[in-house]
Design a protein around this motif. Sequence first.
Motif, PDB file in Angstrom:
ATOM      1  N   ASP A   1     -66.533  -0.138  21.690  1.00  0.00           N
ATOM      2  CA  ASP A   1     -67.416   0.922  21.181  1.00  0.00           C
ATOM      3  C   ASP A   1     -68.319   0.397  20.070  1.00  0.00           C
ATOM      4  OD1 ASP A   1     -66.405   2.750  22.929  1.00  0.00           O
ATOM      5  OD2 ASP A   1     -65.295   3.923  21.437  1.00  0.00           O
TER       6      ASP A   1
ATOM      7  N   ARG B   1     -65.515   4.475  30.887  1.00  0.00           N
ATOM      8  CA  ARG B   1     -65.318   4.763  29.463  1.00  0.00           C
ATOM      9  C   ARG B   1     -65.697   6.201  29.122  1.00  0.00           C
ATOM     10  NH1 ARG B   1     -64.622   6.642  25.454  1.00  0.00           N
ATOM     11  NH2 ARG B   1     -64.989   5.933  23.305  1.00  0.00           N
TER      12      ARG B   1
ATOM     13  N   VAL C   1     -60.855  -0.390  23.067  1.00  0.00           N
ATOM     14  CA  VAL C   1     -61.917   0.624  23.069  1.00  0.00           C
ATOM     15  C   VAL C   1     -62.660   0.623  21.738  1.00  0.00           C
ATOM     16  CG1 VAL C   1     -62.385   3.106  23.173  1.00  0.00           C
ATOM     17  CG2 VAL C   1     -60.804   2.063  24.811  1.00  0.00           C
TER      18      VAL C   1
ATOM     19  N   PHE D   1     -59.233  -3.447  28.800  1.00  0.00           N
ATOM     20  CA  PHE D   1     -59.675  -2.122  29.263  1.00  0.00           C
ATOM     21  C   PHE D   1     -59.666  -2.037  30.780  1.00  0.00           C
ATOM     22  CE2 PHE D   1     -62.873   0.835  30.730  1.00  0.00           C
ATOM     23  CZ  PHE D   1     -62.662   1.952  29.948  1.00  0.00           C
TER      24      PHE D   1
ATOM     25  N   TYR E   1     -67.923  -0.170  33.620  1.00  0.00           N
ATOM     26  CA  TYR E   1     -67.286   0.082  32.326  1.00  0.00           C
ATOM     27  C   TYR E   1     -67.783   1.398  31.740  1.00  0.00           C
ATOM     28  CZ  TYR E   1     -66.600   0.120  27.340  1.00  0.00           C
ATOM     29  OH  TYR E   1     -66.280   0.526  26.074  1.00  0.00           O
TER      30      TYR E   1
END
Length: 341
Positions: A150, A178, A146, A120, A174
């Motif tokens: 998540d 995100r 992701v 990421f 992050y």
Amino acid sequence: MGMEEWIKEQQRRYLDEPRLKELTEVMKQIRKFVREKEYRKLTELVRRYRKSEDVITQVACLLSNSHLFPTPEKTVETDRSELMTALKNTYFMEKNGCWLADVNPEKADSVHGMLAMHTFMRDAYLKVYPESKQERPSPEEVRSSVRILDFHRKESDVWELCNLAVYLMPPSRYVALRYGLADDYDRLDRLHRSGPEPAYDEGVALESRLCRNAEKAAESIGDVRLPDFYLEKLNGELENLGRIAASPDAVHDILHISPDFLTKYGIDKNASATERSCQAEKAYRELDARFVRMTGRRPYADEFFAFLRHGKEKVAEVDRPRPVHKPILRNPPSKGRKMGI
């Protein structure tokens, strides 16, 4: 594991795994290198023990808890990139899988979480610096990273987002990236650093937008209980919206109604009293609907505004000329449940 596989594994362990005394010493070195962020030395150790599952397991577990990739810029530093390359070329990673697309998020372990964060952050860096010569992760790997993050970070993400919304506490890089908060947060940070008297209106607008977007992100994450301090703060705002809807001049109550609150909910204190009341009612209804989704409680808005209208009608009736008569005293109605006023 069948007998043949078990025999092969025992043969491999005899050839590739260090004995207990050596492993104990290596683990001391691993902890020291991780604690002191000596990633070049750690890379040399990983290459030396690339066939040892025991050693690389310890390296991966300690690294996964060390915030190895706090920002995109740190992630692509040479020593960290070389360490990840060395880890990917080990028997441990070969056995556990290096391709995130093949990993079920529910079965992903801490090693996959580390790989996901690395993927990421690298992608985030290369979006900003496309001229970099580093190879960009495939879109499929980024999407898979992701999904894994998540699933495993949702509680901590909600906590960070709620603290940002309520207290403007800085989120991790992050979380800012995100959930699309990085640009506004960076602008606000630059504004605060620009001098002792930053542009007030711009700061209020940025803080309000950050707050709204952090709330939206936090409430979009499923299967996580929102913290009490967050719900209490929103309940206080619901009460203030009810106050303004009932008495539009409450916008001038500087002790309880702040400019960023008015900006957040789209209430113009310079508008007419009727307009302010309508703006507050609209915001109240929207926030009330959010509470229904967040907590499962019954909606309050229709009942509350029916009560307000009924009260205004009663006042209007009192103001009308009427025959003189002896008043009839009645017991006051029960206050019932408090609903934002």
